[in-house]
Design a protein around this motif. Sequence first.
Motif, PDB file in Angstrom:
ATOM      1  N   GLN A 147      17.959  34.902 -14.699  1.00  0.00           N
ATOM      2  CA  GLN A 147      19.192  34.510 -15.383  1.00  0.00           C
ATOM      3  C   GLN A 147      20.161  35.678 -15.519  1.00  0.00           C
ATOM      4  O   GLN A 147      21.376  35.507 -15.404  1.00  0.00           O
ATOM      5  CB  GLN A 147      18.870  33.925 -16.763  1.00  0.00           C
ATOM      6  N   HIS A 148      19.634  36.862 -15.743  1.00  0.00           N
ATOM      7  CA  HIS A 148      20.479  38.027 -15.994  1.00  0.00           C
ATOM      8  C   HIS A 148      20.599  38.963 -14.791  1.00  0.00           C
ATOM      9  O   HIS A 148      21.103  40.076 -14.921  1.00  0.00           O
ATOM     10  CB  HIS A 148      19.935  38.791 -17.205  1.00  0.00           C
ATOM     11  N   ASN A 149      20.157  38.511 -13.635  1.00  0.00           N
ATOM     12  CA  ASN A 149      20.228  39.338 -12.432  1.00  0.00           C
ATOM     13  C   ASN A 149      20.884  38.535 -11.316  1.00  0.00           C
ATOM     14  O   ASN A 149      20.220  37.906 -10.494  1.00  0.00           O
ATOM     15  CB  ASN A 149      18.814  39.787 -12.015  1.00  0.00           C
ATOM     16  N   THR A 150      22.209  38.557 -11.305  1.00  0.00           N
ATOM     17  CA  THR A 150      22.969  37.772 -10.335  1.00  0.00           C
ATOM     18  C   THR A 150      22.640  38.160  -8.904  1.00  0.00           C
ATOM     19  O   THR A 150      22.527  37.304  -8.023  1.00  0.00           O
ATOM     20  CB  THR A 150      24.473  37.937 -10.579  1.00  0.00           C
ATOM     21  N   LYS A 151      22.474  39.461  -8.652  1.00  0.00           N
ATOM     22  CA  LYS A 151      22.182  39.905  -7.291  1.00  0.00           C
ATOM     23  C   LYS A 151      20.838  39.370  -6.807  1.00  0.00           C
ATOM     24  O   LYS A 151      20.706  38.953  -5.646  1.00  0.00           O
ATOM     25  CB  LYS A 151      22.185  41.430  -7.212  1.00  0.00           C
ATOM     26  N   LYS A 152      19.843  39.397  -7.678  1.00  0.00           N
ATOM     27  CA  LYS A 152      18.529  38.894  -7.271  1.00  0.00           C
ATOM     28  C   LYS A 152      18.599  37.419  -6.931  1.00  0.00           C
ATOM     29  O   LYS A 152      18.005  36.967  -5.937  1.00  0.00           O
ATOM     30  CB  LYS A 152      17.499  39.136  -8.373  1.00  0.00           C
ATOM     31  N   ARG A 153      19.339  36.631  -7.738  1.00  0.00           N
ATOM     32  CA  ARG A 153      19.489  35.210  -7.433  1.00  0.00           C
ATOM     33  C   ARG A 153      20.215  35.016  -6.110  1.00  0.00           C
ATOM     34  O   ARG A 153      19.859  34.142  -5.311  1.00  0.00           O
ATOM     35  CB  ARG A 153      20.251  34.486  -8.547  1.00  0.00           C
ATOM     36  N   SER A 154      21.214  35.836  -5.855  1.00  0.00           N
ATOM     37  CA  SER A 154      21.967  35.729  -4.607  1.00  0.00           C
ATOM     38  C   SER A 154      21.087  36.068  -3.410  1.00  0.00           C
ATOM     39  O   SER A 154      21.127  35.382  -2.370  1.00  0.00           O
ATOM     40  CB  SER A 154      23.189  36.657  -4.642  1.00  0.00           C
ATOM     41  N   ASP A 155      20.278  37.110  -3.544  1.00  0.00           N
ATOM     42  CA  ASP A 155      19.376  37.489  -2.457  1.00  0.00           C
ATOM     43  C   ASP A 155      18.351  36.384  -2.190  1.00  0.00           C
ATOM     44  O   ASP A 155      18.021  36.085  -1.034  1.00  0.00           O
ATOM     45  CB  ASP A 155      18.655  38.790  -2.798  1.00  0.00           C
ATOM     46  N   MET A 156      17.846  35.775  -3.265  1.00  0.00           N
ATOM     47  CA  MET A 156      16.887  34.691  -3.100  1.00  0.00           C
ATOM     48  C   MET A 156      17.532  33.491  -2.425  1.00  0.00           C
ATOM     49  O   MET A 156      16.926  32.848  -1.546  1.00  0.00           O
ATOM     50  CB  MET A 156      16.305  34.292  -4.461  1.00  0.00           C
ATOM     51  N   ALA A 157      18.764  33.189  -2.818  1.00  0.00           N
ATOM     52  CA  ALA A 157      19.485  32.062  -2.217  1.00  0.00           C
ATOM     53  C   ALA A 157      19.687  32.290  -0.725  1.00  0.00           C
ATOM     54  O   ALA A 157      19.502  31.375   0.094  1.00  0.00           O
ATOM     55  CB  ALA A 157      20.819  31.859  -2.914  1.00  0.00           C
TER      56      ALA A 157
END
Length: 378
Positions: A335-345
């Motif tokens: 939730q608090h790590n936008t880059k990690k979510r983007s990399d996962m996406a």
Amino acid sequence: MSKNKHVIIAGGKTGGHLFPGIAVAQALMEKDPSTKILFVGTNAPFETDTLARYGFAHKSIISRPIKGKNLFAKAWSAGLVGISLIQALVIIIGFRANFILGVGGFSSFALVLAGRILFRETAIHEQNAFPGMTNRMLSKIARTRFISFKETKGMPENDTTFLVGNPVRRPLNTPLENIKTDDSVLNRINADDFLILVTGGSQGAASINGAFTDAVAMMKETSRLFIIHQTGKNAETQIQQFYAAGDIRHKAAAFFYDMPAIQDRADLVISRAGAGTVSELCIKGKPAILVPYPHAADDHQTANAQFLADQGACIMIADKDLTGQTLLAAIGDLQHNTKKRSDMANAMKTLAMPHGADLIADRIIGANTLKKEDNVPA
């Protein structure tokens, strides 16, 4: 290209079998609106209700596997199989079907077998790397096999076995009451809300429901949070009561019929790791926390989730390790790590197989455009 095809799609009962069939039916109607489609399966309420909402005709037959602890029980089951075969023959002749596609579930067995007896075109689609009992038998009967994984047990690629991926259904566009309800929920979500979609599949998942509500109870900051929770029928009332006692904006229901539209808006998905779910998440590029169902045949859900985790596309939590604390930590990390979510996406999208429904539909109507998908998990 052959027009005016009469196609039977056989199988269902669970979303994992039914939704790929619906995806193929949607693709067929887009390519040739003159195609006549009939679903044949069980009379389970989930199956009949879902197909009615998607606007497809449906018939049910007796469908039970041959099983039993004694000779009498096995003889009784075998007799029921004989009855289902007669029903299948009558349905195929009456519908004038010229193509039968089995999508799994024991109700598909009689239809594909009857199709071969009547010299009709037959095919099966296997969603998992480890086929269930019905498709293991039908792989020897059907003329064509469509597979979702490069390494599908007992079904190597050849001139009659095609790697196509898992068909993914289109969003519903019929203005039915339940769709209006889903749309109103999505319209209540603010642009800067963090939307978590929680689902245990069409039947729900008790371990995910329990761990997630425990995690929610420990959350300190929820003002920018919105939760859509597919609970399964058995847990719907209990979980609705849990949310009602708090102040988190949410929608909890046993089942959401327009899941594709909800997935499109989700910032994070928490779910099991069935083949259909994995395919949808890859195509949509959605960060996910996957909790494989531990009792799946040959533990294929763990294989699915582990493959994605190894590519950096998801966080996998084994069901035995799932608690409110472990789930809360994983949610907070994403939730608090936008880059990690983007990399996962992005990692999800590189594994996407978006053309499964179209490839199967082309084969059925004789468009001769069938080719294998390249990015298929194995």
